[in-house]
Each structure stands twice: as structure tokens, then as C-alpha cells.
Design a protein around this motif. Structure first.
Motif, short mmCIF file in Angstrom:
data_model
loop_
_atom_site.label_atom_id
_atom_site.label_comp_id
_atom_site.label_asym_id
_atom_site.label_seq_id
_atom_site.Cartn_x
_atom_site.Cartn_y
_atom_site.Cartn_z
N ARG A 266 0.84 -1.21 0.00
CA ARG A 266 0.00 0.00 0.00
C ARG A 266 0.88 1.26 0.00
N LEU A 267 1.88 1.29 0.87
CA LEU A 267 2.78 2.46 0.91
C LEU A 267 3.52 2.62 -0.41
N ALA A 268 4.01 1.50 -0.94
CA ALA A 268 4.80 1.57 -2.18
C ALA A 268 3.98 2.15 -3.33
N ASN A 269 2.73 1.74 -3.42
CA ASN A 269 1.89 2.18 -4.54
C ASN A 269 1.27 3.56 -4.33
N ASP A 270 1.46 4.13 -3.15
CA ASP A 270 0.81 5.40 -2.84
C ASP A 270 1.60 6.57 -3.43
N THR A 271 1.62 6.65 -4.74
CA THR A 271 2.33 7.72 -5.45
C THR A 271 1.70 7.89 -6.82
N LYS A 272 1.80 9.10 -7.34
CA LYS A 272 1.26 9.31 -8.69
C LYS A 272 2.22 8.74 -9.76
N TYR A 273 3.44 8.43 -9.34
CA TYR A 273 4.43 7.92 -10.29
C TYR A 273 4.37 6.40 -10.43
N GLY A 274 4.98 5.87 -11.49
CA GLY A 274 4.99 4.42 -11.68
C GLY A 274 6.14 3.96 -12.55
N LEU A 275 7.37 4.38 -12.21
CA LEU A 275 8.51 3.99 -13.04
C LEU A 275 9.18 2.74 -12.47
N ALA A 276 10.15 2.90 -11.58
CA ALA A 276 10.86 1.73 -11.05
C ALA A 276 10.42 1.43 -9.62
N SER A 277 10.63 0.17 -9.22
CA SER A 277 10.41 -0.24 -7.84
C SER A 277 11.41 -1.35 -7.54
#
Ligand code: ADP
Length: 489
Positions: free
Chosen positions: A410-421
Motif C-alpha cells: 500500500r505504501l509503495a503504490n501510494d504515489t502518482k508515479y509508476g517507473l521503477a520499484s
């Protein structure tokens, strides 16, 4: 006193100072740009720039040469790209030196970038030969249905200063391989790396007018690119702000647009991670290029069971990094690109601290002065702290703890961005589950490295659209053409 001349290249001809249009290094008609070394402020030279008319002439040159270039066999274009790759590799030391001087990154990193960029030229030299069409079974037996895959046409590429060499090859090699002609606008602080690559492209045999470089006022050039009816595609790497602007402008001519924009990468350390590997990985994923890269780790999430141990070791490793001029053999973290970048990093630290964040190491400009900043590790930043919400682009990161996988995701996905993880685990079920749950274009498991010519690179959401590298990287430079043929009975 002799003037500051740090280049000392083996091949002095690589150092060019003007735009390249229609096979000529041309005099500019705009205000020249002054280039300085971010490590010491030393004046490196100036480059000529073009006003709007000059940029339009470059587009017209590309449009004129397009039919000839497109008509070559893919193998012929591939041979030129392979020669370009060979020349880049041969001149890698000079190219790396140019890059470190104008951009600041450590010389070893600069050379690795030059070589990894060159690999894209070879890759796409090959991929260009595999642009297969289709024959579709007809719906009537007197018909044939063919699908051709053709070059999009004239492309415009706009590239950033943080990877001043590889970003250029990554865009221009697939465009050239597909049969497109192009105009490149490199970043204003790193033109020398771009001009040196073009000098080598010319030596490799790219015909006049096929590969042009313009320098000048970014907003003006962006407008000429998006308003000119001959430009069929814009490929941009840079900030989300400018990417949005270009996407809106490109609507006017309905140009194809590829965007590699900002990121806000989570770096998750699960309870079963190899702690040593996670610490080393998080150092690379944060501090190379002084943190100035779009796939940099932006937030570390460490499981509560190893949070304290991770923070201790990570802060120690960060504090041990050698900060200094990229030309010094032992430097690991160079200067930031300019004063504004340094001030922004300080503002992010101050904002985090004001909200309850604790500085574990670093937190201020480095004793070397200038544009150097201490590698900085913070903990306990508030959920709305800017360094968690924004792309940091500097040697700074917060580590926060989490209780279970659901919270981490949930914390990881809580961003408007979606490049690297990134995440570290040794549990195979978790590996699959978390990879599927992360909303990012790229997921790295137990490794901090996420780019190679064979791998699709790109993001979703506010991080952009389209992919570079891999067999998919050439798609954005191709259009489908459907041909219906009826038998003349
Ligand atoms: P950064 O913050 O990393 O410098 P930018 O998005 O500002 O990112 O810059 C990336 C590239 O975009 C650079 O080549 C820059 O000159 C260019 N650029 C900046 N503003 C514009 C604009 N309005 N139109 C077109 N290109 C632009």
C-alpha cells in the motif's frame, strides 16, 4: 596564467561547439550557452545556439533526407549503427571525460554509461532487420491483406543532462534503425557529450540531414518541434512537468509521443531479505549519479524486525561514500548539477526535519563546498513530507518501517508515479505476489540495476508512456500500414 583547459582529449575533434544541421556544423544565430564544470565552476566553453528559424531548417533537412534514408535496406542502416557503436567504444575514455567535466558524475560511472549507451546502437542495428510485416488470411478468396511496418517519419528527441550520453543513443538508435530521420535537442548543461556522439555518427557514415542537433532555448525549440507538420514523433526524457507540456503541445499535430518522466521508486526490504545485499543494493540504487536519476530509490521501506539494523548499516555505508570531483579516481559521489538542485535538496531535508524527520547521517552541504552535498539518510519523516511525495533527484533518502506485506505494498503504490520499484526477499511466493501487486513499469528483485539494451524500460501513470530498449523499443518509431489487394479478374 594559462586558461582552464581540462579536456586534454586524445581526439580533440570530439569537442564541438555548434549545432549540426544537414551535415554541417553551423554558426548559431541565438545567444551562446556557457558551459561550466559543476565540480568547480570552471568555464568549459560555450556553444552556439539556434533561434526558431534555424530549428525549422533542421526539421526541413531531416524531412528532405527521409525518403533516401528510409529506402536503404535495414542491413545498410544497421551497418552504419554498428560502426557508430564501434566508434563510441573506441572513444569511450574521451567521451567519459567530457561527461564528467560537464555533468559531474565519477569517471568510472561516466565510462560505464558511455558503454551501456553504445550497446543500444548495436542492439537496434540488429532489431532493425527484424521489423517483420504480416500477411492476414483474407475474408474473401479474391483478396489479399498485407500489413507493412514503416518508419514513422521525422522524429524529434529531447534529452536530459543526468545521462547525457546513453539517453541519446537509446532514442536515436531505434529511430535511425527504423528508417526515421531526426533532430536531437540535448540538455543545455551537457551539450558536449551530445555533440561528440554526433561527430562519431557522422564518421560512422550517417548521411547529411539524417541526424541533426539543435541547441537553444528549450521552450522555443519544443514549440517548433510540436508545431511543425513534418515532425511525426516526439521522444522526451525529463521532468513530468515538461513531459505534460509537450504531450499537450503535440496534440496540435497529433504527433506520436514517447515520455520517460519522473519516478518515486520504493525500495522494500522484507524481513527475509539478505540484509547485506539489501544495504549494498540500496546504496547503488540511491547514490550513484549523486541520486540524480529517474529510477533512483526514493523511499526505503524496511520491515520493522530489521529496521534498526538496516538503518544503522545503511547510514554507515552512506557516510563512508567518498564525495568529490568526478575526475578523482576514488570519488563515488560527485556534485549536484547546479545551485538550484543543491538548494532543493536542502529544502527537502529541512521540510522532513520540520515534520519530525530525524537525520541519521548527512543533512547539509558537504565541507568541500560548491555543489557537493553529504549523502543523507533520514528516518521518521511524516507521511506528507516532500521527500516521500516528490522525486528527490539528490543524495538523500528516508527509511520508514512497515508491519506486513499489505502495508508495504500500500505504501509503495501510494504515489502518482509508476517507473521503477525495488524489493529484497528470499521467499519465492512473496517474489511473485509482490511483483504482481506493484504498480510500476519496472520491478527489480534483489538487484539495484534495472536497465540494459535488452530490457523494456519505461513507466506508467505520471512516469510516462512507451518503452525504450528491447524489441519493443523500436515499435514507437514504426507505424502499421494496411494494404488491401483485390485480384483483377
Ligand atoms: P530536468 O529538471 O531534469 O532538467 P527538464 O524536463 O527540465 O528536466 O529537462 C529535460 C529536457 O527538456 C532538457 O533537454 C530541457 O532543455 C528540455 N526542456 C525544458 N523545458 C522544455 C520545454 N518547455 N519544451 C521542450 N523542452 C524543454
Amino acid at each position: 596564467m594559462s586558461p582552464y583547459n581540462p579536456f586534454g582529449l586524445q581526439d580533440a575533434e570530439l569537442l564541438r561547439h555548434s549545432p549540426y544541421v544537414d551535415g554541417q556544423w553551423i554558426k548559431g544565430d541565438g545567444a551562446p550557452l556557457e558551459i561550466r564544470n559543476p565540480a568547480n565552476g570552471g568555464f568549459l566553453g560555450q556553444v552556439e545556439t539556434l533561434a526558431a528559424d534555424g530549428v525549422a531548417r533542421a526539421i526541413e533537412a531531416a524531412a528532405r533526407t527521409l525518403p533516401h534514408w528510409r529506402a536503404l535496406a535495414a542491413k545498410e542502416r544497421g551497418a552504419i549503427l554498428e560502426k557508430w557503436q564501434t566508434l563510441i567504444v573506441e572513444h569511450a575514455d574521451d567521451l567519459a571525460r567530457i561527461m564528467t567535466l560537464e555533468q559531474g558524475k565519477p569517471l568510472a560511472e561516466a565510462k560505464a554509461e558511455v558503454l551501456s549507451g553504445a550497446a543500444f546502437a548495436k542492439w537496434f542495428a540488429e532489431e532493425g532487420k527484424r521489423v517483420y510485416g504480416e500477411i492476414i488470411p483474407p475474408f474473401q478468396n479474391d483478396r489479399r491483406l498485407l500489413v507493412f511496418r514503416e518508419a514513422v517519419g521525422v522524429c524529434a528527441a529531447i534529452t536530459p543532462w543526468n545521462f547525457p550520453s546513453s539517453m541519446i543513443v537509446r532514442k536515436t538508435a531505434p529511430a535511425l534503425a527504423a528508417g526515421c530521420s531526426l533532430i536531437l535537442k540535448p540538455a543545455e548543461s551537457t551539450p558536449f557529450s551530445a555533440l561528440a556522439l554526433v561527430e562519431l555518427a557522422q564518421r560512422a557514415g550517417v548521411p547529411p540531414g539524417v541526424f541533426n542537433v539543435v541547441l537553444g532555448e528549450p521552450a522555443v525549440i519544443g514549440q517548433v518541434f510540436t508545431r511543425h507538420p513534418s515532425v511525426r514523433k516526439i521522444s522526451f526524457t525529463g521532468s513530468t512537468r515538461v513531459g505534460r507540456l509537450l504531450l499537450a503541445q503535440a496534440a496540435e499535430q497529433v504527433q506520436k509521443v514517447t515520455l520517460e518522466l519522473g519516478g518515486n521508486a520504493p525500495f522494500i526490504v522484507f524481513a527475509d531479505a539478505n540484509l547485506e545485499a539489501a544495504v549494498t543494493g540500496a546504496i547503488t540504487a540511491k547514490f550513484r549519479n549523486a541520486g540524480q536519476f529517474c529510477v533512483a530509490a526514493n523511499r526505503i521501506l524496511a520491515h520493522e524486525s530489521l529496521f534498526a539494523a538496516f538503518v544503522e548499516r545503511y547510514a554507515q555505508a552512506a557516510a563512508a561514500l567518498k564525495v568529490g570531483d568526478g575526475l578523482a579516481a576514488d570519488s563515488q559521489v560527485g556534485p549536484l548539477i547546479n545551485r538550484k538542485a543543491l538548494e532543493r535538496v536542502q529544502a527537502l531535508v529541512d521540510d522532513a526535519v520540520a515534520g519530525g524527520g530525524r537525520v541519521v547521517t548527512g543533512g547539509k552541504p558537504h565541507a568541500l563546498g560548491g555543489l557537493f552535498f553529504e549523502p543523507t539518510v533520514i528516518t521518521h519523516a511524516a507521511a506528507n513530507a516532500r521527500l516521500l511525495r516528490e522525486e528527490i533527484f539528490g543524495p538523500l533518502i528516508n527509511v520508514q518501517s512497515f508491519k506486513d506485506d499489505d502495508e508495504a505494498i500500500r505504501l509503495a503504490n501510494d504515489t502518482k508515479y509508476g517507473l521503477a520499484s525495488y524489493f529484497y526477499t528470499r521467499d519465492i511466493n512473496r517474489l511473485l505476489r509482490v511483483s504482481e501487486a506493484l504498480q510500476f513499469g519496472m520491478v527489480a528483485v534483489n538487484t539495484p540495476i534495472i536497465a540494459a539494451e535488452s530490457s523494456p524500460f519505461g513507466g506508467i501513470k505520471a512516469s510516462g508512456q512507451g518503452r525504450e530498449g528491447s524489441r519493443h523499443g523500436i515499435e514507437d518509431y514504426l507505424e502499421l500500414k494496411t494494404v488491401w489487394v483485390a485480384e483483377d479478374r
